[in-house]
Enzyme design. Structure first.
Site, short mmCIF file in Angstrom:
data_model
loop_
_atom_site.label_atom_id
_atom_site.label_comp_id
_atom_site.label_asym_id
_atom_site.label_seq_id
_atom_site.Cartn_x
_atom_site.Cartn_y
_atom_site.Cartn_z
N VAL A 61 0.80 -1.08 -0.13
CA VAL A 61 -0.22 0.06 0.43
C VAL A 61 0.47 1.46 0.08
O VAL A 61 0.40 2.41 -0.07
CB VAL A 61 -0.94 0.12 1.12
N TYR A 62 2.29 1.11 0.35
CA TYR A 62 2.65 2.51 0.34
C TYR A 62 2.95 3.24 -1.25
O TYR A 62 3.62 2.60 -1.72
CB TYR A 62 4.23 1.72 0.86
N SER A 63 2.77 4.13 -0.88
CA SER A 63 2.48 4.55 -2.70
C SER A 63 1.64 3.62 -3.43
O SER A 63 1.98 4.11 -4.56
CB SER A 63 3.88 5.41 -3.09
#
Length: 344
Positions: A61-63
């Site tokens: 989900v990071y970036s």
């Protein structure tokens, strides 16, 4: 760099690990965290490896996957020199199979992370959050099959309720599936809730803590104090709505104590805050982040020395808060404390 066993597993991890939430910089939250591209990421990873930091933490989900992609590109050609930890479970889209920990979601998420990272295995996969809609047997059975297939080496959780983590450990024992060996948790001098239930559980069940946001979401950087408002360039202006809350009186009390210990030791406020965490029970690794080389080198200075018992006691006292029920009476009432002095 000191290396520690991750819980009761055979995996040895560095006392400091590097969080790559600053890689990519897509979206309102992650763009405020940092916007490192592959070139800058490679430089930061070079510095980490030179210092003995070999564990790199990311999440799908990071970036929107960009963090994994950049991490994969930055470690290309040296995969055997690093450990990769990633997380899944939070929504990656609006579809019914785009979130959670169902069998179909987990298998698809692991395959996608492997592609983005450019590797054939993930050293540690953590469930980013508890999914109440997926039966624990389905979750653990799927993770077991992914480990048996060689796509994962170990499994852990993040931000999990204690009773659900214990339920999962019991189910793993009952069915002969791999147990969770790690719990990625929020823990700092201004956020010690981990100690009430999750730390005793971790000690009893052999679950190592990987600490996220050791500087209290940027509040313990030394740039904030009683007479020092949040500076203009701080990410807190854009991200405080997502941060774990903290009362001002506790924040300033802890900062006062940190500044006093920093003056005694000749270290910085962040280095003292991280070193305190490294002396806490069950902590296997503290995840540090950095938007640039200067921040990274400062955080790396948290190891190679130790606070004295008196300094630890001063920080303990400044950061102490009364725990929530049912722990409260064990602190307040003599009879309760006598029954279980370890909870005091």
């Amino acid at each position: 760099m000191d290396y520690r066993q991750l819980g009761s597993s055979g995996l040895r991890v560095p006392a400091l690990s590097f969080g790559t939430g600053t890689f990519g910089g897509k979206g309102p939250l992650f763009s405020a965290w940092g916007q490192s591209d592959a070139r800058e990421a490679r430089r930061l990873i070079d510095i980490c490896l030179d210092a003995g930091v070999t564990l790199f933490d990311t999440a799908d989900v990071y970036s929107d996957g960009a963090s994994e992609e950049i991490l994969g590109e930055a470690i290309r050609g040296r995969r055997d020199a690093v450990l990769i930890s990633t997380k899944t479970g939070l929504p990656m889209g609006d579809g019914p199979q785009d979130w959670g920990a169902s069998r179909i979601r987990l298998i698809a998420a692991v395959e996608a992370s492997l592609r983005r990272l450019g590797t054939d295995h993930i050293d540690l996969l953590q469930l980013h959050a508890f999914d109440a809609s997926t039966p624990v047997e389905e979750l653990l059975g799927t993770l077991g099959s992914l480990i048996a297939a060689g796509k994962l080496r170990y499994a852990g959780v993040s931000n999990y309720p204690g009773w659900q983590l214990m339920k999962a450990q019991a189910a793993a024992d009952r069915h002969g599936w791999p147990r969770f060996v790690a719990h990625q948790v929020y823990y700092s001098l201004i956020g010690r809730a981990y100690e009430a239930d999750l730390m005793p559980l971790a000690a009893d069940q052999g679950v190592g803590a990987l600490v996220w946001s050791p500087l209290g979401w940027g509040r313990l950087t030394g740039k904030i104090g009683r007479d020092k408002p949040v500076p203009a360039g701080s990410r807190l202006h854009d991200t405080e709505q997502f941060a774990p809350p903290v009362a001002d009186d506790l924040l300033y009390r802890v900062i006062d104590a940190l500044e006093a210990v920093a003056a005694e030791t000749g270290k910085t406020v962040p280095q003292v805050a991280i070193n305190w965490l490294l002396q806490r029970p069950t902590v296997a690794s503290v995840i540090i982040g950095a938007r640039n080389e200067e921040q990274l080198r400062q955080n790396l200075g948290a190891v190679g020395w130790a606070l004295t018992p008196d300094q630890v006691a001063a920080l303990d006292a400044a950061s102490d808060v009364l725990p929530p029920y049912p722990h409260t009476p064990y602190r307040q009432q003599e009879g309760f404390a006598r029954l279980n002095p370890a909870m005091v």
